[in-house]
Motif scaffolding. Structure first.
Motif, PDB file in Angstrom:
ATOM      1  N   GLY A 167     -12.585  13.898   7.678  1.00 13.43           N
ATOM      2  CA  GLY A 167     -12.689  13.909   8.996  1.00 13.43           C
ATOM      3  C   GLY A 167     -14.155  12.999   9.601  1.00 13.43           C
ATOM      4  O   GLY A 167     -14.388  12.129  10.149  1.00 13.43           O
ATOM      5  N   ASN A 168     -14.893  13.361   9.511  1.00 19.41           N
ATOM      6  CA  ASN A 168     -16.879  13.355   8.576  1.00 19.41           C
ATOM      7  C   ASN A 168     -16.614  11.842   9.343  1.00 19.41           C
ATOM      8  O   ASN A 168     -17.556  10.454   9.929  1.00 19.41           O
ATOM      9  N   LEU A 169     -15.743  10.726   7.686  1.00 20.26           N
ATOM     10  CA  LEU A 169     -16.210   9.794   7.522  1.00 20.26           C
ATOM     11  C   LEU A 169     -15.498   8.655   8.126  1.00 20.26           C
ATOM     12  O   LEU A 169     -15.919   7.669   8.758  1.00 20.26           O
ATOM     13  N   LEU A 170     -14.077   9.201   8.452  1.00 22.51           N
ATOM     14  CA  LEU A 170     -13.406   8.578   9.574  1.00 22.51           C
ATOM     15  C   LEU A 170     -13.692   8.271  11.236  1.00 22.51           C
ATOM     16  O   LEU A 170     -13.408   7.280  12.003  1.00 22.51           O
ATOM     17  N   GLU A 171     -14.255   9.843  11.584  1.00 26.55           N
ATOM     18  CA  GLU A 171     -14.154   9.670  12.506  1.00 26.55           C
ATOM     19  C   GLU A 171     -16.013   9.007  13.140  1.00 26.55           C
ATOM     20  O   GLU A 171     -16.448   9.463  14.242  1.00 26.55           O
ATOM     21  N   SER A 172     -16.438   9.111  12.251  1.00 23.42           N
ATOM     22  CA  SER A 172     -17.817   8.742  12.777  1.00 23.42           C
ATOM     23  C   SER A 172     -18.432   7.191  13.592  1.00 23.42           C
ATOM     24  O   SER A 172     -17.631   6.522  13.324  1.00 23.42           O
ATOM     25  N   ALA A 173     -18.953   7.672  14.295  1.00 24.38           N
ATOM     26  CA  ALA A 173     -18.821   5.856  15.149  1.00 24.38           C
ATOM     27  C   ALA A 173     -19.565   5.102  14.247  1.00 24.38           C
ATOM     28  O   ALA A 173     -19.224   3.902  15.237  1.00 24.38           O
ATOM     29  N   VAL A 187     -16.795   4.606   0.629  1.00 26.59           N
ATOM     30  CA  VAL A 187     -16.390   5.403  -0.305  1.00 26.59           C
ATOM     31  C   VAL A 187     -17.908   5.151  -0.951  1.00 26.59           C
ATOM     32  O   VAL A 187     -18.203   6.229  -2.322  1.00 26.59           O
ATOM     33  N   ARG A 188     -18.934   4.234  -0.865  1.00 21.48           N
ATOM     34  CA  ARG A 188     -19.992   4.937  -1.203  1.00 21.48           C
ATOM     35  C   ARG A 188     -21.126   5.526  -0.761  1.00 21.48           C
ATOM     36  O   ARG A 188     -21.464   6.477  -1.411  1.00 21.48           O
ATOM     37  N   ARG A 189     -20.194   6.378   0.881  1.00 24.97           N
ATOM     38  CA  ARG A 189     -21.215   7.006   1.708  1.00 24.97           C
ATOM     39  C   ARG A 189     -20.580   8.755   0.820  1.00 24.97           C
ATOM     40  O   ARG A 189     -20.970   9.032   0.822  1.00 24.97           O
ATOM     41  N   VAL A 190     -19.882   8.371   0.335  1.00 24.42           N
ATOM     42  CA  VAL A 190     -18.477   9.621  -0.658  1.00 24.42           C
ATOM     43  C   VAL A 190     -19.679   9.692  -1.463  1.00 24.42           C
ATOM     44  O   VAL A 190     -20.314  11.113  -1.902  1.00 24.42           O
ATOM     45  N   PHE A 191     -20.146   8.951  -2.499  1.00 20.39           N
ATOM     46  CA  PHE A 191     -20.703   8.772  -3.590  1.00 20.39           C
ATOM     47  C   PHE A 191     -21.957   9.553  -2.929  1.00 20.39           C
ATOM     48  O   PHE A 191     -22.756  10.074  -4.518  1.00 20.39           O
ATOM     49  N   GLN A 196     -25.279  11.427  -4.928  1.00 27.14           N
ATOM     50  CA  GLN A 196     -26.989  11.266  -4.412  1.00 27.14           C
ATOM     51  C   GLN A 196     -27.004  10.357  -5.158  1.00 27.14           C
ATOM     52  O   GLN A 196     -28.049   9.880  -5.600  1.00 27.14           O
ATOM     53  N   ARG A 197     -25.577   9.310  -5.563  1.00 32.70           N
ATOM     54  CA  ARG A 197     -26.091   7.868  -6.226  1.00 32.70           C
ATOM     55  C   ARG A 197     -24.546   6.613  -5.252  1.00 32.70           C
ATOM     56  O   ARG A 197     -24.193   7.655  -4.903  1.00 32.70           O
ATOM     57  N   LEU A 198     -24.739   5.901  -5.189  1.00 34.16           N
ATOM     58  CA  LEU A 198     -24.231   5.037  -5.229  1.00 34.16           C
ATOM     59  C   LEU A 198     -23.003   4.953  -6.265  1.00 34.16           C
ATOM     60  O   LEU A 198     -23.323   4.785  -7.704  1.00 34.16           O
ATOM     61  N   PRO A 199     -21.941   4.103  -6.338  1.00 33.54           N
ATOM     62  CA  PRO A 199     -21.558   4.061  -7.153  1.00 33.54           C
ATOM     63  C   PRO A 199     -21.624   2.437  -8.488  1.00 33.54           C
ATOM     64  O   PRO A 199     -21.936   1.956  -7.545  1.00 33.54           O
ATOM     65  N   THR A 200     -21.012   2.822  -9.374  1.00 31.49           N
ATOM     66  CA  THR A 200     -20.665   1.350 -10.400  1.00 31.49           C
ATOM     67  C   THR A 200     -20.124   0.071  -9.340  1.00 31.49           C
ATOM     68  O   THR A 200     -18.669   0.861  -9.034  1.00 31.49           O
ATOM     69  N   GLU A 201     -19.988  -1.030  -9.723  1.00 29.14           N
ATOM     70  CA  GLU A 201     -18.517  -1.597  -9.290  1.00 29.14           C
ATOM     71  C   GLU A 201     -17.805  -1.397 -10.091  1.00 29.14           C
ATOM     72  O   GLU A 201     -16.723  -1.594  -8.871  1.00 29.14           O
ATOM     73  N   VAL A 202     -17.696  -0.634 -11.300  1.00 27.43           N
ATOM     74  CA  VAL A 202     -16.184   0.294 -11.895  1.00 27.43           C
ATOM     75  C   VAL A 202     -15.608   1.065 -11.539  1.00 27.43           C
ATOM     76  O   VAL A 202     -14.662   1.653 -11.069  1.00 27.43           O
ATOM     77  N   GLU A 203     -16.781   1.896 -10.700  1.00 27.50           N
ATOM     78  CA  GLU A 203     -16.255   3.199 -10.052  1.00 27.50           C
ATOM     79  C   GLU A 203     -15.863   3.166  -8.939  1.00 27.50           C
ATOM     80  O   GLU A 203     -14.894   3.190  -8.447  1.00 27.50           O
ATOM     81  N   MET A 240     -12.781  14.248  -5.219  1.00 28.70           N
ATOM     82  CA  MET A 240     -14.758  13.876  -6.183  1.00 28.70           C
ATOM     83  C   MET A 240     -15.276  15.308  -6.257  1.00 28.70           C
ATOM     84  O   MET A 240     -16.116  15.163  -6.708  1.00 28.70           O
ATOM     85  N   LEU A 241     -14.951  16.171  -4.787  1.00 28.02           N
ATOM     86  CA  LEU A 241     -15.756  18.101  -5.028  1.00 28.02           C
ATOM     87  C   LEU A 241     -15.252  18.315  -6.584  1.00 28.02           C
ATOM     88  O   LEU A 241     -15.855  19.435  -6.622  1.00 28.02           O
ATOM     89  N   MET A 242     -13.620  18.020  -6.815  1.00 29.60           N
ATOM     90  CA  MET A 242     -13.431  18.436  -8.911  1.00 29.60           C
ATOM     91  C   MET A 242     -14.421  17.476  -9.522  1.00 29.60           C
ATOM     92  O   MET A 242     -14.179  18.041 -11.107  1.00 29.60           O
ATOM     93  N   THR A 243     -14.703  16.610  -9.561  1.00 30.87           N
ATOM     94  CA  THR A 243     -15.340  16.265 -11.184  1.00 30.87           C
ATOM     95  C   THR A 243     -16.639  16.764 -11.421  1.00 30.87           C
ATOM     96  O   THR A 243     -17.126  17.661 -10.405  1.00 30.87           O
ATOM     97  N   ASN A 244     -16.492  16.063 -12.714  1.00 27.54           N
ATOM     98  CA  ASN A 244     -17.697  16.935 -13.693  1.00 27.54           C
ATOM     99  C   ASN A 244     -19.353  16.534 -13.015  1.00 27.54           C
ATOM    100  O   ASN A 244     -19.982  17.970 -13.224  1.00 27.54           O
ATOM    101  N   GLU A 245     -19.300  14.702 -13.235  1.00 25.57           N
ATOM    102  CA  GLU A 245     -20.488  15.161 -11.611  1.00 25.57           C
ATOM    103  C   GLU A 245     -20.944  15.767 -10.604  1.00 25.57           C
ATOM    104  O   GLU A 245     -22.345  16.600 -10.669  1.00 25.57           O
ATOM    105  N   PHE A 246     -19.945  16.486 -10.339  1.00 27.62           N
ATOM    106  CA  PHE A 246     -20.320  17.140  -8.783  1.00 27.62           C
ATOM    107  C   PHE A 246     -20.552  18.728 -10.148  1.00 27.62           C
ATOM    108  O   PHE A 246     -21.115  19.485  -9.107  1.00 27.62           O
ATOM    109  N   ARG A 247     -19.611  18.988 -10.092  1.00 26.30           N
ATOM    110  CA  ARG A 247     -19.745  20.682 -10.314  1.00 26.30           C
ATOM    111  C   ARG A 247     -20.947  20.709 -11.685  1.00 26.30           C
ATOM    112  O   ARG A 247     -21.049  22.057 -11.844  1.00 26.30           O
ATOM    113  N   TYR A 248     -21.365  19.565 -12.445  1.00 23.95           N
ATOM    114  CA  TYR A 248     -22.917  19.864 -13.327  1.00 23.95           C
ATOM    115  C   TYR A 248     -23.939  19.491 -13.476  1.00 23.95           C
ATOM    116  O   TYR A 248     -24.038  18.541 -12.287  1.00 23.95           O
ATOM    117  N   VAL A 249     -25.060  20.112 -13.553  1.00 25.51           N
ATOM    118  CA  VAL A 249     -26.171  19.339 -13.599  1.00 25.51           C
ATOM    119  C   VAL A 249     -26.961  18.673 -14.477  1.00 25.51           C
ATOM    120  O   VAL A 249     -26.939  19.186 -16.034  1.00 25.51           O
TER     121      VAL A 249
END
Length: 250
Positions: A167-173, A187-191, A196-203, A240-249
């Protein structure tokens, strides 16, 4: 390492027993700033990472994972919890028979303030090695189980937070477009919010393909384009919240 410990002890005394200075020296060191990535040479020299050739990847504990999810969606309440979450509940938990009362209430406060009951830990934390409230636990277990991924997939808490994020993504002014450029910007905003980074071109391309695939799948059951678009982004945010990158340091 014995020599390293001797050196740090000597520096600690020489700097007036300053814990702040000691922490500063450690966190600014090259070893502390190492990533978990490594090459074949360092792996061969220190396969078990006994000499800290790389960062030892670790999973977020239960409380940190929940707080991180709330922070991503912008709903984390940093204020201290006042009083007990169940102080105004006047009921017998196990009576009458078959009508058990759930004492856990929804809360956006930090996990440290959640209600902890014997034999009934907070449902948002229980899957990630949360100690019970019965015995003493000197050190938590660290397990990686399929049930943890299933929890993130089916948890009402995670689903609701993914819905808020979408909702935050779709309703942002500043982000209400519908074209490919607007979708890529989301997608970049979610990443950025999750990793705390931008996606690569492949991602970025994989994410766009995922959105298209989910939309095609939902067309079978949801004809309304607006509702379907909302569910597509909810699915993506939850993934994205389920990814290893989110769950691991790393």
């Amino acid at each position: 390492h014995p020599e390293l410990l001797d050196y740090l002890a000597e520096v600690f005394v020489r700097r007036g027993w300053s814990v702040k200075q000691m922490i500063r020296q450690i966190v600014l060191s090259r070893t502390y700033q190492l990533a978990s990535h490594h090459d074949s040479d360092s792996l061969a020299a220190d396969p078990d990472n006994l000499w800290m050739a790389r960062h030892q990847r670790r999973r977020l504990d239960a409380e940190s994972l929940r707080d991180s999810i709330l922070q991503v969606t912008g709903t984390l309440d940093y204020s201290p919890q006042r009083g007990s979450a169940i102080e105004k509940i006047d009921t017998l938990i196990n009576w009458p028979p078959g009508e058990a009362i759930n004492l856990h209430r929804e809360s956006n406060h930090r996990s440290i303030y959640l209600c902890m009951l014997r034999h009934a830990p907070p449902p948002e934390l229980v899957a990630f090695d949360l100690p019970d409230a019965v015995g003493i636990t000197g050190q938590r277990e660290i397990t990686t189980l399929p049930t943890q991924a299933l929890f993130l997939l089916n948890s009402d808490f995670v689903v609701s937070q993914a819905r808020i994020h979408a909702g935050n993504l779709l309703e942002s002014a500043n982000n209400k477009g519908h074209g490919p450029a607007a979708e890529e910007a989301r997608v970049r905003r979610v990443f950025q919010t999750c990793f705390q980074r931008l996606p690569t071109e492949v991602e970025l391309q994989q994410s766009m393909d995922y959105l298209v695939a989910i939309d095609a799948h939902l067309k079978k059951t949801e004809r309304d384009a607006g509702k379907r678009r909302y569910r597509v982004w909810q699915n993506f945010c939850q993934a994205m919240l389920m990814t290893n990158e989110f769950r691991y340091v790393d």
